[in-house]
Scaffold this active site. Structure first.
Site, PDB file in Angstrom:
ATOM      1  N   ASP A 280       7.569   4.593  -3.217  1.00 12.76           N
ATOM      2  CA  ASP A 280       7.213   5.274  -1.949  1.00 12.76           C
ATOM      3  C   ASP A 280       8.299   5.201  -1.008  1.00 12.76           C
ATOM      4  O   ASP A 280       8.356   6.114  -0.001  1.00 12.76           O
ATOM      5  CB  ASP A 280       6.345   3.822  -1.486  1.00 12.76           C
ATOM      6  CG  ASP A 280       5.089   3.530  -2.237  1.00 12.76           C
ATOM      7  OD1 ASP A 280       4.628   4.378  -2.802  1.00 12.76           O
ATOM      8  OD2 ASP A 280       4.711   2.251  -2.198  1.00 12.76           O
TER       9      ASP A 280
ATOM     10  N   TYR B 278      -5.679  -7.884  -8.669  1.00 12.83           N
ATOM     11  CA  TYR B 278      -6.323  -7.104  -7.458  1.00 12.83           C
ATOM     12  C   TYR B 278      -7.607  -7.832  -7.125  1.00 12.83           C
ATOM     13  O   TYR B 278      -8.238  -7.913  -8.171  1.00 12.83           O
ATOM     14  CB  TYR B 278      -6.473  -5.549  -7.787  1.00 12.83           C
ATOM     15  CG  TYR B 278      -5.052  -4.733  -7.827  1.00 12.83           C
ATOM     16  CD1 TYR B 278      -4.442  -4.677  -6.776  1.00 12.83           C
ATOM     17  CD2 TYR B 278      -4.754  -4.328  -9.091  1.00 12.83           C
ATOM     18  CE1 TYR B 278      -3.361  -3.765  -6.613  1.00 12.83           C
ATOM     19  CE2 TYR B 278      -3.567  -3.750  -9.058  1.00 12.83           C
ATOM     20  CZ  TYR B 278      -2.795  -3.405  -7.888  1.00 12.83           C
ATOM     21  OH  TYR B 278      -1.839  -2.903  -7.928  1.00 12.83           O
ATOM     22  N   TYR B 279      -7.758  -7.631  -5.909  1.00 14.05           N
ATOM     23  CA  TYR B 279      -9.193  -8.191  -5.246  1.00 14.05           C
ATOM     24  C   TYR B 279      -9.601  -7.203  -4.346  1.00 14.05           C
ATOM     25  O   TYR B 279      -9.299  -7.204  -3.240  1.00 14.05           O
ATOM     26  CB  TYR B 279      -9.018  -9.587  -4.902  1.00 14.05           C
ATOM     27  CG  TYR B 279      -8.809 -10.765  -5.819  1.00 14.05           C
ATOM     28  CD1 TYR B 279      -9.568 -11.110  -6.751  1.00 14.05           C
ATOM     29  CD2 TYR B 279      -7.541 -11.187  -6.017  1.00 14.05           C
ATOM     30  CE1 TYR B 279      -9.440 -12.119  -7.555  1.00 14.05           C
ATOM     31  CE2 TYR B 279      -7.343 -11.743  -7.094  1.00 14.05           C
ATOM     32  CZ  TYR B 279      -8.277 -12.575  -8.087  1.00 14.05           C
ATOM     33  OH  TYR B 279      -7.916 -13.185  -8.845  1.00 14.05           O
ATOM     34  N   ARG B 280      -9.740  -6.095  -4.766  1.00 12.90           N
ATOM     35  CA  ARG B 280     -10.009  -4.676  -4.122  1.00 12.90           C
ATOM     36  C   ARG B 280     -11.352  -3.986  -4.133  1.00 12.90           C
ATOM     37  O   ARG B 280     -11.589  -2.929  -3.218  1.00 12.90           O
ATOM     38  CB  ARG B 280      -8.841  -3.566  -4.005  1.00 12.90           C
ATOM     39  CG  ARG B 280      -8.969  -2.988  -5.354  1.00 12.90           C
ATOM     40  CD  ARG B 280      -7.448  -2.120  -5.607  1.00 12.90           C
ATOM     41  NE  ARG B 280      -7.201  -1.464  -4.697  1.00 12.90           N
ATOM     42  CZ  ARG B 280      -5.827  -1.029  -4.762  1.00 12.90           C
ATOM     43  NH1 ARG B 280      -5.061  -1.086  -5.937  1.00 12.90           N
ATOM     44  NH2 ARG B 280      -5.502   0.153  -4.011  1.00 12.90           N
TER      45      ARG B 280
ATOM     46  N   GLY C  18       0.899  -1.076   0.099  1.00 11.32           N
ATOM     47  CA  GLY C  18      -0.114  -0.079   0.091  1.00 11.32           C
ATOM     48  C   GLY C  18       1.009   1.246  -0.046  1.00 11.32           C
ATOM     49  O   GLY C  18       1.765   1.361   0.789  1.00 11.32           O
TER      50      GLY C  18
ATOM     51  N   GLU D 190       0.715   4.310   0.757  1.00 15.07           N
ATOM     52  CA  GLU D 190       0.982   5.098   1.960  1.00 15.07           C
ATOM     53  C   GLU D 190       1.143   4.392   3.337  1.00 15.07           C
ATOM     54  O   GLU D 190       2.087   5.109   3.876  1.00 15.07           O
ATOM     55  CB  GLU D 190      -0.601   5.858   2.279  1.00 15.07           C
ATOM     56  CG  GLU D 190      -1.131   6.837   0.803  1.00 15.07           C
ATOM     57  CD  GLU D 190      -1.859   6.021  -0.220  1.00 15.07           C
ATOM     58  OE1 GLU D 190      -2.220   6.228  -1.034  1.00 15.07           O
ATOM     59  OE2 GLU D 190      -2.104   4.671   0.255  1.00 15.07           O
TER      60      GLU D 190
ATOM     61  N   GLY E 278      13.691   8.220 -13.408  1.00 14.27           N
ATOM     62  CA  GLY E 278      13.970   6.952 -13.283  1.00 14.27           C
ATOM     63  C   GLY E 278      15.603   7.113 -13.101  1.00 14.27           C
ATOM     64  O   GLY E 278      15.915   7.669 -12.242  1.00 14.27           O
TER      65      GLY E 278
END
Length: 379
Positions: free
Chosen positions: A300, A119-121, A47, A49, A240
């Protein structure tokens, strides 16, 4: 000009950074290959954040993650794992009806054609975040509020929440926004491009990749990106392997009147814009050479390193270098998270002259080595 830094009011007790967003249980492949061919997966967390919050807490900052998870085992795992990094999870809410999101991914680089993510969100607990069910005061309690464009894509309620949090108001903390353009999350049309541009222009500090700016907005080059984002005090353009270009400047007027919140600690005045308010300071910092194990979580980690150095009031060049170093720590491990280098180790590397910085090459295990800068692996 050093750009904005978070304020210092009540520094002994105030949360440094509050991060809002969805965290999911991620299943990492046991071997390279198509998802259809991978025989087993290891469990981790992912995730944008919460990754930033974990990295900041591991680096010694007071970080909090605010999110919403299901009243299920995956939700338990997320909260317990994030808390184990030292992150304050007391403001996380449990949804009795909706599940915690999960996803599976392949081992290849996200930027390649062979990379797969399942994804399963949809309908997850986090997608139901809204102004009515988040602990609002907790979100505004830190010196920095870190958000990303991923949250805006989850639902109309999530977008309304981000619009409210990025609105100018007295006492607003410094708002950090990572564009994080994820086309597959949006519900069709070109809404994602205009929404992400809108939110970025309302922030104080923006992280955006050259590639995603071109994909989302059709904008090519760091200067053109800054021209499209004149309001934020600092715009960090990630390029990059070429490194990063930072535009820092002052805008005509403050977005908040919180003297302890958004921007007076590093001599930058009130937090605010660049190009529209006067001449920018432009800082170019080359990237490090890294022996990459897995190219996930680096963005992140870069944001966490930059925010960590911002909280410490370091000059812009050192902020970017700390971002590169934190990213290098994640790039040299299989998952999205790892322990960052010790602060004194990172400070020694960030202080290298340009030639020594250019000679660095970091590989697996480099963060654990207590070495002088010249002993870090070089060609």
């Amino acid at each position: 000009m050093s750009g904005p830094a978070a304020g210092t009011a009540d520094a002994a007790t105030t949360t440094d950074v509050v991060c809002l967003g969805e965290s999911m249980v991620t299943f990492l492949p046991s071997q390279p290959g198509r998802l259809a061919d991978v025989p087993s997966f290891g469990r981790g967390i992912g995730g944008a954040e919460s990754n930033v919050a974990c990295a900041l807490a591991a680096a010694g900052h007071r970080a909090a993650w605010v999110g919403r998870v299901g009243a299920d085992g995956f939700g338990d795992h997320l909260v317990e794992t994030i808390a184990s990094y030292g992150v304050d999870t007391s403001a996380v809410r449990r949804d009795p009806v909706r599940p915690t999101g999960i996803y599976f991914r392949t081992a290849t680089d996200r930027g390649t054609d062979t990379h797969e993510v399942a994804y399963y969100r949809a309908g997850s607990a986090a997608s139901a975040m809204s102004l009515d069910n988040v602990p609002y005061e907790d979100l505004l309690a830190g010196r920095i509020l870190h958000l990303s464009g991923i949250t805006a894509a989850l639902s109309a309620d999530c977008l309304a929440l981000l619009r409210d949090l990025t609105a100018p108001r007295p006492g607003r903390p410094l708002v950090s926004f990572d564009v994080n353009h994820r086309p597959h999350l949006w519900r069709g049309g070109d809404a994602d491009a205009s929404v992400l541009l809108e939110l970025a222009r309302r922030a104080d500090l923006v992280f955006v990749g050259e590639d995603e700016a071109e994909e989302a907005w059709g904008i090519v080059g760091a200067e053109a990106i800054r021209a499209a984002l004149p309001e934020p005090a600092v715009v960090v353009v990630k390029r990059g392997s070429a490194g990063a270009t930072v535009f820092s400047g002052l805008r005509p007027g403050p977005r908040s009147s919180n003297a302890g919140g958004a921007g007076d600690a590093a001599g930058a005045g009130s937090s605010g814009a660049g190009g529209a308010g006067g001449a920018d300071t432009v800082t170019l910092v080359p990237a490090l050479r890294v022996d990459v194990v897995a190219a996930v979580g680096a963005g992140d980690a870069f944001a966490a390193g930059f925010l960590s150095a911002t909280l410490r009031g370091l000059p812009v060049r050192e902020r970017v270098r700390h971002g590169h170093l934190m990213a290098a720590a994640v790039l040299t491990v299989p998952g999205d998270l790892t322990d960052p280098p010790a602060r004194d180790h990172a400070d020694r590397l960030a202080a290298l002259d340009d030639d020594a910085w250019g000679r660095l090459r970091l590989g697996p295990g480099w963060t654990a080595a207590d070495r002088a800068p010249e002993e870090v692996r070089t060609p």
